[in-house]
Structures are given as structure tokens and as C-alpha cells.
Design a protein around this motif. Structure first.
Motif, PDB file in Angstrom:
ATOM      1  N   VAL A   1       0.871  -1.180   0.000  1.00  0.00           N
ATOM      2  CA  VAL A   1       0.000   0.000   0.000  1.00  0.00           C
ATOM      3  C   VAL A   1       0.905   1.226   0.000  1.00  0.00           C
ATOM      4  CG1 VAL A   1      -2.057   1.025   1.014  1.00  0.00           C
ATOM      5  CG2 VAL A   1      -1.432  -1.315   1.630  1.00  0.00           C
ATOM      6  N   HIS A   2       0.702   2.119  -0.962  1.00  0.00           N
ATOM      7  CA  HIS A   2       1.583   3.287  -1.079  1.00  0.00           C
ATOM      8  C   HIS A   2       0.762   4.569  -1.140  1.00  0.00           C
ATOM      9  CE1 HIS A   2       0.303   2.492  -5.181  1.00  0.00           C
ATOM     10  NE2 HIS A   2       0.701   3.699  -5.543  1.00  0.00           N
TER      11      HIS A   2
ATOM     12  N   GLU B   1       2.219   6.314 -11.204  1.00  0.00           N
ATOM     13  CA  GLU B   1       2.702   6.031  -9.850  1.00  0.00           C
ATOM     14  C   GLU B   1       2.255   4.647  -9.383  1.00  0.00           C
ATOM     15  OE1 GLU B   1       2.441   9.078  -6.925  1.00  0.00           O
ATOM     16  OE2 GLU B   1       3.169  10.636  -8.295  1.00  0.00           O
ATOM     17  N   ASP B   2       1.049   4.239  -9.758  1.00  0.00           N
ATOM     18  CA  ASP B   2       0.587   2.907  -9.377  1.00  0.00           C
ATOM     19  C   ASP B   2       1.367   1.822 -10.119  1.00  0.00           C
ATOM     20  OD1 ASP B   2      -1.221   3.987  -7.602  1.00  0.00           O
ATOM     21  OD2 ASP B   2      -2.933   3.867  -8.973  1.00  0.00           O
ATOM     22  N   GLN B   3       1.752   2.074 -11.361  1.00  0.00           N
ATOM     23  CA  GLN B   3       2.550   1.095 -12.097  1.00  0.00           C
ATOM     24  C   GLN B   3       3.953   0.983 -11.511  1.00  0.00           C
ATOM     25  OE1 GLN B   3       1.845   2.582 -16.181  1.00  0.00           O
ATOM     26  NE2 GLN B   3       0.931   0.597 -16.623  1.00  0.00           N
ATOM     27  N   ILE B   4       4.505   2.075 -11.025  1.00  0.00           N
ATOM     28  CA  ILE B   4       5.808   2.011 -10.355  1.00  0.00           C
ATOM     29  C   ILE B   4       5.705   1.151  -9.101  1.00  0.00           C
ATOM     30  CG2 ILE B   4       7.472   3.383  -9.021  1.00  0.00           C
ATOM     31  CD1 ILE B   4       7.015   5.606 -11.180  1.00  0.00           C
ATOM     32  N   ALA B   5       4.637   1.350  -8.320  1.00  0.00           N
ATOM     33  CA  ALA B   5       4.425   0.512  -7.141  1.00  0.00           C
ATOM     34  C   ALA B   5       4.263  -0.955  -7.532  1.00  0.00           C
ATOM     35  CB  ALA B   5       3.206   1.003  -6.365  1.00  0.00           C
ATOM     36  N   LEU B   6       3.571  -1.199  -8.635  1.00  0.00           N
ATOM     37  CA  LEU B   6       3.400  -2.571  -9.116  1.00  0.00           C
ATOM     38  C   LEU B   6       4.741  -3.165  -9.542  1.00  0.00           C
ATOM     39  CD1 LEU B   6       1.089  -4.618  -9.584  1.00  0.00           C
ATOM     40  CD2 LEU B   6       1.009  -3.813 -11.958  1.00  0.00           C
TER      41      LEU B   6
END
Length: 383
Positions: free
Chosen positions: A157-158, A229-234
């Protein structure tokens, strides 16, 4: 003389007519028969309109490790090329001996930009009272990221753009009067005081149109920044040694549901998705409900090509669940049901009807314990 009424007065019918019936890149168009060719074309157009900023994978720093709530927890951070450092937590069952399926848990909006990932996790007994109340009202009193981790998932979770550690800080702003928000000028400048948090959240809500206009001027969009940003977290989650990168899912409520629509629709490393409390049609937003929604929702010109649910439908035939609340004040129930039918039609045409499921639950905007159980069972089924 105009007789139709809408949130934009007599212009509603005209505005609705501009997007017409079935949009040009909808898979529901009878002339579109090749699933793979359609998806490639539709994703390319969506990505063009989102205009996400370029991505580069950052270095991840492990800030702290500990055990809480029966889980091993790591507090992480990484620095993107813009803004302050991203804070995140990774939760996993104790004593992992083999790679597990993983969930990128997407936090909500809730008019609370002071907080990000902290809204859906619990990492200590002395939780902030604002978070305790939020989890009680929206999540049945549970930190849902913890609960799914306990079922055998690695969960990341980020904080995302403009939330939590990524929020707009008052000391970084120039050219706007922060007024009473400038707690540095107060004798008590503790930002964690509930009254200071409430003041910040009010200002941040009013600041959204400023950020959105600035992003448009910069040639990008808010959903495009979220997606990046969500793809970086993924990326970060997929490279963890405890994670099976072929069994990754995502989900979230409200703003987390919005992020699920774009991430799961456009990044097919997500093998299973659950969108909670964020599904309707563009028409519902035109005529009835745009005022209830954040500026983060909109990708200019995209409605010419896809209806809103069809963004999520870009992942067909990969599995997806949509959870709706019958009394959700953010949408009208007839348009929620139209969105449901659109996704049913898309999945049926792809001969993948068993990969789509929608649920309707009594009550207002929420992700309660009944909904969590159904969502977690869906993840278990496909991951």
C-alpha cells in the motif's frame, strides 16, 4: 425554450448527445470482431489521452521492519523525479517459505488528502483517532489491507500523488494564500492534531481544481499521473522475492476504485481486480453527479472513444469484480446498472462471462465486511 433539467441546466441533453450511444472504440460495436486487435487499438488511444508522465524505477529504501497483527510489516520509501518521497508499507504473513500471490491495495480519497496508505492499514495499537473513525465508517472497523494479507497475500500500500507523504505541503506553495492552514504561524503547529488535519483536508479539496488545471497545462492528466505512480508501485511489488509476479491483483474503494479502473484496465500484469464504489457511466456524470466527484476522475476526450466502465473492460478476458452500494450518494442506481450491463456485454462478447461479476449491497458508499469477504473470495478464486 429548454425544459430538460440537469446539473448543468438546460444544456444537459445537448451535452449528453455529444457522446451519443456506443462510443467509437467500444468493443460493443458490432463491426469490431477481433478482440486482440481492438484491445491494442483501444489501449493505445487511452494511453495517448491519459498522457502519463514517463516512468523510471526508483531505489526502494526499507525504513523499518517489525511484526504486528500477526504480520511481518516493512515501512518503505522511494523517491520519484518529482515531489516528496513516497511512503508505503508492505504486509505479509509470517514465515513465508515460497512466493505468494500479491495485492496492490489502493487507498481511497474520502476528502482526506492528509492521509494516504494509513487509511487502509493498521500498524500499531495507538492508531490515529481520525483513522480509527474512518475505518469504522467505511471499512466495517477493519484495516482491509491487513485482513487480506492474513489470508496469504503479500500486500503493498503506497501513498499516491497528492495524498499522505505525497500531499501538497504548505511550505512548498507560492502564489496562494493558505490562510488559517499555515500552521507554522500558530503556537501549536502539530500537523497531526485533528483540527489541523481537518483544516488541511478542506484546503486540499479546494486546491484540486488548481492542480488539475496545472496538470492539463503541463500536458498530462490526473488519472495519467495516478497510473504512472501505481505502475511504479506494481513494478516494486512484482520484484519482491516473496511475490509470484504471475499472480498479482489490485483493488480499492472509491478513489481506490477509480485507480483500479485505470490500472487494471491498462496494465495486464493485474490478473484479478476488484473495483469498489466507483462505477457508473459518463452520462451519469454529465447529467447528475460530476459535482460529487474529484477532478481526479476525468480524462479529457476519452468519452468519445470509451464509456467509463469500458476503461476497466480493456482488461477482458481477465477477471474483474465490481461492487456497488445501492444507496451510494456518488452515483444514480440506474446508471450503475447501465455500467454493469456494459461490462456484462463486453465480457459476453469475449466469451468470458464467468470472469466478470458484479455485486449490489444495501447501504451508502462503503467497503464493509460483507463486501470484503466477497472481494477476498474473488481474489482467492483467481489468484
Amino acid at each position: 425554450m429548454a425544459t430538460d433539467k440537469s446539473i448543468i441546466g438546460g444544456y444537459g441533453g445537448w451535452a449528453s448527445s455529444l457522446i451519443g450511444g456506443v462510443p467509437s472504440l467500444s468493443f460493443r460495436n458490432p463491426q469490431i470482431t477481433d478482440l486482440n486487435a481492438w484491445r491494442e487499438r483501444a489501449i493505445a488511444k487511452t494511453q495517448e489521452l491519459l498522457s502519463s508522465p514517463s516512468k523510471e524505477e526508483p531505489k526502494v529504501v526499507v525504513e523499518k521492519k517489525y511484526v504486528y497483527d500477526g504480520l511481518e510489516i516493512e515501512e518503505l520509501s522511494w523517491q520519484l523525479p518529482y515531489g516528496r518521497s513516497t511512503k508505503a508499507v508492505l504486509l505479509k504473513p509470517k514465515g513465508i517459505t515460497k512466493p505468494l500471490p500479491a495485492i496492490l491495495a489502493l487507498h481511497d480519497h474520502a476528502g482526506m488528502k492528509y492521509f494516504g496508505y494509513r487509511k487502509i492499514v493498521k500498524t500499531a495499537d495507538d492508531q490515529h483517532p481520525v483513522l480509527t473513525e474512518h475505518q469504522k465508517s467505511d471499512y466495517g472497523g477493519k484495516a482491509w489491507a491487513n485482513e487480506i494479507a492474513k489470508r496469504g497475500y503479500v500486500v503493498l500500500v503506497h501513498d499516491t500523488f497528492t495524498f499522505g507523504s505525497r500531499r501538497v505541503f504548505y511550505e512548498d506553495v507560492n502564489g496562494l494564500n493558505w490562510g488559517e492552514l499555515d500552521v507554522s504561524k500558530k503556537s501549536d503547529n502539530d500537523p497531526e492534531k485533528p483540527e489541523n488535519i481537518a483544516t488541511y483536508n478542506k484546503w486540499a479539496s479546494e486546491h484540486e481544481h488548481v492542480m488539475s488545471k496545472s496538470l492539463f497545462c503541463a500536458g498530462t492528466t490526473w488519472p495519467g499521473v495516478f497510473l504512472s505512480e501505481d505502475q511504479i508501485a506494481l513494478d516494486i511489488l512484482s520484484k519482491r522475492k516473496e511475490v509470484d509476479p504471475n499472480r498479482m491483483g489490485c483493488g480499492g474503494l472509491s478513489g481506490g476504485g477509480l485507480r483500479t479502473v485505470y490500472l487494471a484496465g491498462l496494465d495486464h500484469r493485474i490478473k484479478c481486480a476488484v473495483c469498489v464504489g466507483f462505477m457508473t457511466t459518463w452520462n451519469d456524470l454529465i447529467l447528475n453527479k460530476s459535482f460529487t466527484h474529484t477532478w481526479m476522475t476525468y480524462t479529457p476526450l476519452l468519452p468519445k472513444f470509451l464509456d467509463f466502465p469500458e476503461i476497466l473492460g480493456l482488461r477482458v478476458p481477465l477477471p474483474v469484480m465490481v461492487q456497488n452500494n445501492n444507496q451510494d450518494e456518488l452515483y444514480t442506481l440506474p446508471e450503475m446498472k447501465k455500467a454493469d450491463q456494459i461490462l456484462k456485454d463486453v465480457y459476453a462478447k469475449a466469451k468470458a462471462s464467468n470472469k466478470y461479476k458484479a455485486g449490489y449491497y444495501d447501504g451508502p458508499h462503503k467497503f464493509d465486511l460483507e463486501m470484503q469477504k466477497d472481494a477476498f473470495d474473488w481474489f482467492d478464486k483467481w489468484l
